[in-house]
Design a protein around this motif. Sequence first.
Motif, PDB file in Angstrom:
ATOM      1  N   GLY A  14     -14.220 -56.188  41.741  1.00 30.24           N
ATOM      2  CA  GLY A  14     -13.596 -54.874  41.696  1.00 30.24           C
ATOM      3  C   GLY A  14     -14.299 -53.927  42.635  1.00 30.24           C
ATOM      4  N   VAL A  15     -14.045 -52.664  42.431  1.00 29.43           N
ATOM      5  CA  VAL A  15     -14.616 -51.619  43.282  1.00 29.43           C
ATOM      6  C   VAL A  15     -15.569 -50.774  42.450  1.00 29.43           C
ATOM      7  CG1 VAL A  15     -12.690 -50.032  42.852  1.00 29.43           C
ATOM      8  CG2 VAL A  15     -14.054 -49.768  44.905  1.00 29.43           C
ATOM      9  N   VAL A  39     -11.104 -48.196  51.180  1.00 25.92           N
ATOM     10  CA  VAL A  39     -11.636 -46.877  50.853  1.00 25.92           C
ATOM     11  C   VAL A  39     -10.514 -46.002  50.285  1.00 25.92           C
ATOM     12  CG1 VAL A  39     -12.685 -44.777  51.795  1.00 25.92           C
ATOM     13  CG2 VAL A  39     -13.513 -47.015  52.546  1.00 25.92           C
ATOM     14  N   THR A  40      -9.337 -46.079  50.868  1.00 23.21           N
ATOM     15  CA  THR A  40      -8.196 -45.293  50.382  1.00 23.21           C
ATOM     16  C   THR A  40      -7.885 -45.624  48.921  1.00 23.21           C
ATOM     17  OG1 THR A  40      -7.253 -45.192  52.604  1.00 23.21           O
ATOM     18  CG2 THR A  40      -5.757 -44.769  50.778  1.00 23.21           C
ATOM     19  N   GLU A  41      -7.856 -46.906  48.583  1.00 22.92           N
ATOM     20  CA  GLU A  41      -7.581 -47.315  47.206  1.00 22.92           C
ATOM     21  C   GLU A  41      -8.682 -46.856  46.260  1.00 22.92           C
ATOM     22  OE1 GLU A  41      -5.060 -51.397  48.176  1.00 22.92           O
ATOM     23  OE2 GLU A  41      -7.253 -51.477  48.111  1.00 22.92           O
ATOM     24  N   ALA A  42      -9.934 -46.955  46.703  1.00 27.03           N
ATOM     25  CA  ALA A  42     -11.063 -46.514  45.877  1.00 27.03           C
ATOM     26  C   ALA A  42     -10.991 -45.013  45.616  1.00 27.03           C
ATOM     27  CB  ALA A  42     -12.383 -46.881  46.551  1.00 27.03           C
ATOM     28  N   MET A  43     -10.611 -44.244  46.625  1.00 30.41           N
ATOM     29  CA  MET A  43     -10.497 -42.790  46.452  1.00 30.41           C
ATOM     30  C   MET A  43      -9.407 -42.451  45.436  1.00 30.41           C
ATOM     31  SD  MET A  43     -12.731 -41.137  48.225  1.00 30.41           S
ATOM     32  CE  MET A  43     -13.816 -42.440  47.739  1.00 30.41           C
ATOM     33  N   SER A  44      -8.309 -43.171  45.474  1.00 28.04           N
ATOM     34  CA  SER A  44      -7.234 -42.945  44.514  1.00 28.04           C
ATOM     35  C   SER A  44      -7.715 -43.227  43.091  1.00 28.04           C
ATOM     36  CB  SER A  44      -6.037 -43.836  44.858  1.00 28.04           C
ATOM     37  OG  SER A  44      -4.992 -43.615  43.953  1.00 28.04           O
ATOM     38  N   VAL A 103     -17.825 -48.706  49.219  1.00 31.97           N
ATOM     39  CA  VAL A 103     -16.792 -49.662  49.639  1.00 31.97           C
ATOM     40  C   VAL A 103     -17.088 -50.145  51.060  1.00 31.97           C
ATOM     41  CG1 VAL A 103     -14.341 -49.934  50.197  1.00 31.97           C
ATOM     42  CG2 VAL A 103     -15.016 -48.740  48.111  1.00 31.97           C
ATOM     43  N   GLN A 104     -17.460 -49.229  51.924  1.00 28.59           N
ATOM     44  CA  GLN A 104     -17.760 -49.571  53.313  1.00 28.59           C
ATOM     45  C   GLN A 104     -18.916 -50.573  53.401  1.00 28.59           C
ATOM     46  OE1 GLN A 104     -16.162 -48.651  56.017  1.00 28.59           O
ATOM     47  NE2 GLN A 104     -17.576 -49.255  57.599  1.00 28.59           N
TER      48      GLN A 104
END
Length: 136
Positions: A14-15, A39-44, A103-104
């Motif tokens: 997972g994240v 990163v976009t998905e993690a921010m959401s 994430v990066q």
Amino acid sequence: MTDGGRAPTGLAPGVTLYFVDARGELRPQLRRTGRLGTVTEAMSLLLSGPGDADDLHTEITPVGTTRVVVTTTPHVIELLVPLTIRDVTSLGIDQVVCTALGVQVQGGGSRTMKVQVRFVQPTAESDKQRTCPLIR
């Protein structure tokens, strides 16, 4: 004996999102998504809050949209967040920065990357390039 090098990155159950504990400190929370994601998905996921974690909270005001525009250059991850500076505390900004950088790095990126959080209204805070205090 030879050095085995750095541990592999990129594979994840997972994240890791960053929230705030009862002592007011950042704490990682693994969100089991079955993959690392972007990163976009993690921010959401971060903007959706800590879920049912009773011992964690967010320093980011809930917003109607959780879409974050992510632009990555060789040295900076730029995030256009659907927030004003009044919607986050300094710990809330750290939550965003640490989640993006986490994430990066887990995806094989450099720990020396900086994160720039751009808010929907002009503010000097949008010009700062930040690092995560927990990722060295």
